[in-house]
Design an enzyme around this catalytic site. Structure first.
Site, PDB file in Angstrom:
ATOM      1  CG  ASP A   7       1.221  -4.112  -6.938  1.00  0.00           C
ATOM      2  OD1 ASP A   7       1.562  -5.303  -6.947  1.00  0.00           O
ATOM      3  OD2 ASP A   7       0.538  -3.606  -6.028  1.00  0.00           O
ATOM      4  CD  GLU A   9      -2.935  -3.962  -3.404  1.00  0.00           C
ATOM      5  OE1 GLU A   9      -3.440  -4.984  -2.881  1.00  0.00           O
ATOM      6  OE2 GLU A   9      -1.725  -3.688  -3.330  1.00  0.00           O
ATOM      7  CD  GLU A  52      -8.014 -12.745   6.718  1.00  0.00           C
ATOM      8  OE1 GLU A  52      -6.831 -12.383   6.813  1.00  0.00           O
ATOM      9  OE2 GLU A  52      -8.811 -12.724   7.671  1.00  0.00           O
ATOM     10  CG  HIS A  57      -6.884  -3.922  -0.606  1.00  0.00           C
ATOM     11  ND1 HIS A  57      -8.095  -3.395  -0.232  1.00  0.00           N
ATOM     12  CD2 HIS A  57      -7.164  -5.119  -1.200  1.00  0.00           C
ATOM     13  CE1 HIS A  57      -9.075  -4.217  -0.585  1.00  0.00           C
ATOM     14  NE2 HIS A  57      -8.543  -5.280  -1.159  1.00  0.00           N
ATOM     15  CG  HIS A 152      -0.013  -4.811   0.332  1.00  0.00           C
ATOM     16  ND1 HIS A 152       0.419  -5.887  -0.411  1.00  0.00           N
ATOM     17  CD2 HIS A 152       0.555  -4.955   1.542  1.00  0.00           C
ATOM     18  CE1 HIS A 152       1.205  -6.654   0.332  1.00  0.00           C
ATOM     19  NE2 HIS A 152       1.286  -6.103   1.530  1.00  0.00           N
ATOM     20  CG  ASP A 157       2.771  -2.317  -2.965  1.00  0.00           C
ATOM     21  OD1 ASP A 157       3.239  -1.594  -2.068  1.00  0.00           O
ATOM     22  OD2 ASP A 157       1.977  -3.246  -2.745  1.00  0.00           O
TER      23      ASP A 157
END
Length: 233
Positions: A7, A9, A52, A57, A152, A157
């Site tokens: 995963d 970010e 946003e 995160h 997140h 994740d």
């Protein structure tokens, strides 16, 4: 079978418009067992995150300013992934960003380094048509504890995704051999004489037939009317 659950970010939603990867989390499974051989990188993207994205995160520019650039960890990262099956939720997004990072340092595309890429979002949509199939939704549906996921994070994740994947594919468990057992040389085959077994035939009741029809309608709707049974009708 070696699998890496991955995963990322990012600073925003568009790699083509300059957004960059700021975190990579990887969790390794071998023969469907966690090995503990995980990888986790925070990266300095050289730019701020969109507001946003920051809400998602929570990784600030200040926190990342002393972290390495992607180029500095690329060799270690790619060597770790070499020839593994990579499992990602919404792989198009993460692979797109990783392709951009690789392009910026003059490297081949992501899929050139790995055996294959499996997208669990595609798997989930096929298994649960018409349902929400975000990672959080799948955790709830499959009984995976995600109570620690307030924001997140790539490594968390990836760990949740590994648990979700095992649950999505749990029917395969019986086919696997424990790689840690030195005595295991192959699957045990049990011979059963089926000629002596009489199988009862149970007809579906009206409620079950109706429920089955509803599922077929949902699948047909999600495919845009392209199911075999609707085309043949």
């Amino acid at each position: 079978m070696r699998q890496i659950f991955l995963d990322t970010e990012t600073t925003g939603l568009s790699a083509d418009n300059g957004d960059r990867v700021i975190e990579i989390g990887c969790v390794e499974l071998f023969n469907r067992k966690l090995t503990g051989n995980n990888k986790h990188f925070y990266l300095n993207p050289g730019r701020d995150s969109h507001e946003e994205a920051l809400k998602v995160h929570g990784i600030t520019t200040e926190f990342l300013k002393d972290k390495p650039k992607f180029a500095a960890v690329a060799d270690e990262f790619l060597a770790y992934l070499q020839d593994a099956e990579i499992v990602i939720h919404n792989a198009t997004f993460d692979v797109g960003f990783l392709n951009k990072e690789l392009e910026l340092i003059g490297r081949p595309r992501f899929k050139d380094y790995v055996a294959s890429v499996t997208d669990t979002l595609v798997m989930a949509k096929e298994m649960f048509p018409g349902k929400r199939n975000s990672l959080d939704a799948l955790c709830s549906r499959l009984g995976v504890d995600n109570s620690g996921r307030t924001l997140h994070g790539a490594l968390l994740d990836a760990e949740l995704l590994a648990d979700v994947y095992i649950n999505l594919t749990r029917g395969q468990d019986a086919l696997l051999i424990d790689a840690g057992s030195e005595e295991s040389t192959g699957p045990t085959v049990v011979q059963i004489d089926l000629s002596t077994i009489v199988l009862p035939v149970l007809a579906a009741n009206d409620l079950e037939v109706s429920a089955h029809d509803d599922v077929l309608k949902q699948i047909d709707k999600s495919s845009g009317g392209k199911t075999i049974w609707s085309l043949a009708a």
